[in-house]
Design a protein around this motif. Structure first.
Motif, mmCIF file in Angstrom:
data_model
loop_
_atom_site.group_PDB
_atom_site.id
_atom_site.type_symbol
_atom_site.label_atom_id
_atom_site.label_comp_id
_atom_site.label_asym_id
_atom_site.label_seq_id
_atom_site.Cartn_x
_atom_site.Cartn_y
_atom_site.Cartn_z
ATOM 1 N N ASP B 18 -12.166 12.354 8.265
ATOM 2 C CA ASP B 18 -11.133 11.546 7.627
ATOM 3 C C ASP B 18 -11.493 10.067 7.784
ATOM 4 O OD1 ASP B 18 -8.388 13.660 8.782
ATOM 5 O OD2 ASP B 18 -9.844 13.930 7.153
ATOM 6 N N VAL B 19 -11.008 9.257 6.846
ATOM 7 C CA VAL B 19 -11.322 7.831 6.806
ATOM 8 C C VAL B 19 -10.028 7.045 6.713
ATOM 9 C CG1 VAL B 19 -12.360 6.001 5.392
ATOM 10 C CG2 VAL B 19 -13.530 8.194 5.655
ATOM 11 N N SER B 20 -9.998 5.915 7.396
ATOM 12 C CA SER B 20 -8.837 5.033 7.276
ATOM 13 C C SER B 20 -9.310 3.598 7.181
ATOM 14 C CB SER B 20 -7.928 5.202 8.498
ATOM 15 O OG SER B 20 -6.764 4.423 8.338
ATOM 16 N N MET B 21 -8.763 2.863 6.245
ATOM 17 C CA MET B 21 -9.070 1.445 6.093
ATOM 18 C C MET B 21 -7.771 0.708 5.790
ATOM 19 S SD MET B 21 -11.060 1.763 2.436
ATOM 20 C CE MET B 21 -11.928 3.248 2.927
ATOM 21 N N ASN B 22 -7.746 -0.598 6.084
ATOM 22 C CA ASN B 22 -6.495 -1.310 5.878
ATOM 23 C C ASN B 22 -6.721 -2.744 5.452
ATOM 24 O OD1 ASN B 22 -6.090 -3.270 8.355
ATOM 25 N ND2 ASN B 22 -6.937 -1.377 9.145
ATOM 26 N N CYS B 23 -5.653 -3.322 4.953
ATOM 27 C CA CYS B 23 -5.644 -4.712 4.514
ATOM 28 C C CYS B 23 -4.427 -5.408 5.083
ATOM 29 C CB CYS B 23 -5.567 -4.791 2.984
ATOM 30 S SG CYS B 23 -7.156 -4.914 2.197
ATOM 31 N N THR B 24 -4.635 -6.630 5.536
ATOM 32 C CA THR B 24 -3.511 -7.441 5.984
ATOM 33 C C THR B 24 -3.555 -8.778 5.264
ATOM 34 O OG1 THR B 24 -4.769 -8.311 7.848
ATOM 35 C CG2 THR B 24 -3.419 -6.362 8.256
ATOM 36 N N SER B 25 -2.380 -9.344 5.088
ATOM 37 C CA SER B 25 -2.260 -10.588 4.343
ATOM 38 C C SER B 25 -1.508 -11.624 5.153
ATOM 39 C CB SER B 25 -1.519 -10.321 3.035
ATOM 40 O OG SER B 25 -1.189 -11.530 2.393
ATOM 41 N N SER B 26 -1.792 -12.869 4.872
ATOM 42 C CA SER B 26 -1.067 -13.957 5.530
ATOM 43 C C SER B 26 0.284 -14.195 4.866
ATOM 44 C CB SER B 26 -1.898 -15.246 5.480
ATOM 45 O OG SER B 26 -2.233 -15.562 4.143
ATOM 46 N N SER B 27 0.487 -13.612 3.700
ATOM 47 C CA SER B 27 1.763 -13.771 3.005
ATOM 48 C C SER B 27 2.131 -12.456 2.313
ATOM 49 C CB SER B 27 1.687 -14.915 1.998
ATOM 50 O OG SER B 27 0.584 -14.737 1.145
ATOM 51 N N ILE B 28 3.325 -12.371 1.813
ATOM 52 C CA ILE B 28 3.816 -11.107 1.262
ATOM 53 C C ILE B 28 3.307 -10.881 -0.152
ATOM 54 C CG2 ILE B 28 5.908 -11.168 2.676
ATOM 55 C CD1 ILE B 28 7.427 -12.031 0.143
ATOM 56 N N PHE B 29 3.234 -9.614 -0.493
ATOM 57 C CA PHE B 29 2.944 -9.202 -1.853
ATOM 58 C C PHE B 29 4.033 -8.255 -2.332
ATOM 59 C CE2 PHE B 29 -0.998 -11.145 -2.692
ATOM 60 C CZ PHE B 29 -1.782 -11.118 -1.552
ATOM 61 N N ASN B 30 4.210 -8.187 -3.635
ATOM 62 C CA ASN B 30 5.157 -7.241 -4.224
ATOM 63 C C ASN B 30 4.480 -5.975 -4.706
ATOM 64 O OD1 ASN B 30 7.346 -8.921 -3.790
ATOM 65 N ND2 ASN B 30 7.126 -9.931 -5.774
ATOM 66 N N THR B 31 3.172 -6.028 -4.850
ATOM 67 C CA THR B 31 2.395 -4.876 -5.304
ATOM 68 C C THR B 31 1.100 -4.824 -4.521
ATOM 69 O OG1 THR B 31 3.265 -5.119 -7.565
ATOM 70 C CG2 THR B 31 1.271 -3.790 -7.304
ATOM 71 N N TRP B 32 0.740 -3.614 -4.112
ATOM 72 C CA TRP B 32 -0.573 -3.398 -3.489
ATOM 73 C C TRP B 32 -1.316 -2.367 -4.335
ATOM 74 C CZ3 TRP B 32 -2.949 -5.745 0.596
ATOM 75 C CH2 TRP B 32 -2.158 -6.531 1.448
ATOM 76 N N LEU B 33 -2.594 -2.647 -4.548
ATOM 77 C CA LEU B 33 -3.432 -1.732 -5.317
ATOM 78 C C LEU B 33 -4.690 -1.424 -4.520
ATOM 79 C CD1 LEU B 33 -3.250 -3.655 -8.721
ATOM 80 C CD2 LEU B 33 -1.903 -1.655 -8.083
#
Lengths: 116, 111
Positions: B18-33
């Motif tokens: 199994d694989v897991s990857m992630n993304c973090t942002s310094s500010s909010i988003f309304n949509t993630w793709l």
């Protein structure tokens, strides 16, 4: 399958030459984006259009780059004069409304540009 | 401007893992793709997330929109060799806003 068509797929040119890349967005999509991809910077937005009007071209070097949509079926990205640092893969993407009105982008296969 | 931090940069795994990857942002988003790019091709959309806390699956892929709206993860279960490619997260603030992309996670699957 509807797809975004980009031409040329590959272009090798010499520094100082003009380069024009073309994109045919998916019929019915009203937003068109130009991205540049390099190893160092990843995917960078150069410009985007909604209903053929430019909304944001702040990512584009204005002195040498220009982007236009002469009509709804054609978007162009022009570099004049080209420089070696412009070598990259240039992607066009067109957008359709997704949930909450967000743009869901479909990418073309890209135009790989090498400037010698 | 908005920045996305995507991790890991690369992964080398055995088929079946199994694989897991992630993304973090310094500010909010309304949509993630989440997109996947194979050599010589453009990114292809895998999963779109529109609400904080949303968990969405597409076959062996599962992605979640973090409740803080500043992060998202993608899991791939039982990896296969054709999962090889670069996986990108992308965030969007609203319908008139540009998509901001992470730097990508290069996935290699050893048969």
């Amino acid at each position: 399958d509807a797809r975004v068509t980009q031409t040329p797929r590959h272009k090798v040119t010499e520094m100082g030459q003009e380069v024009t890349m073309r994109c045919q967005p998916i019929l019915g999509h009203n937003t068109v984006f130009w991205y540049r991809q390099t190893m160092m910077q990843g995917l960078e937005l150069l410009a985007y259009f909604r209903n053929r009007a430019p909304l944001d071209d702040s990512g584009m070097p204005k002195d040498r780059f220009s982007a236009e949509m002469p009509d709804a079926t054609l978007a162009t990205l022009k570099i004049q004069p080209s420089e070696p640092r412009d070598s990259a893969v240039y992607f066009c993407a067109s957008g359709s409304p997704g949930g909450s009105g967000a743009n869901v982008l479909t990418f073309g296969a890209g135009s790989r540009l090498t400037v010698l | 401007g908005q920045q996305l931090n995507q991790s890991p940069q690369s992964m080398f795994i055995q088929e079946g893992e199994d694989v897991s990857m992630n993304c973090t942002s310094s500010s909010i988003f309304n949509t993630w793709l989440w997109y996947k790019q194979e050599p010589g091709e453009g990114p292809v959309l895998l999963i779109a997330l529109y609400k904080a806390g949303e968990l969405t699956s597409n076959g062996r892929l599962t992605a979640q929109f973090g409740i803080t709206r500043k992060d998202s993860f993608l899991n791939i279960s039982a990896s296969i060799p054709s999962d090889v490619g670069i996986y990108f997260c992308a965030g969007q603030l609203g319908s008139n806003y540009k998509l901001t992309f992470g730097k990508g996670t290069l996935l290699t699957v050893n048969p």
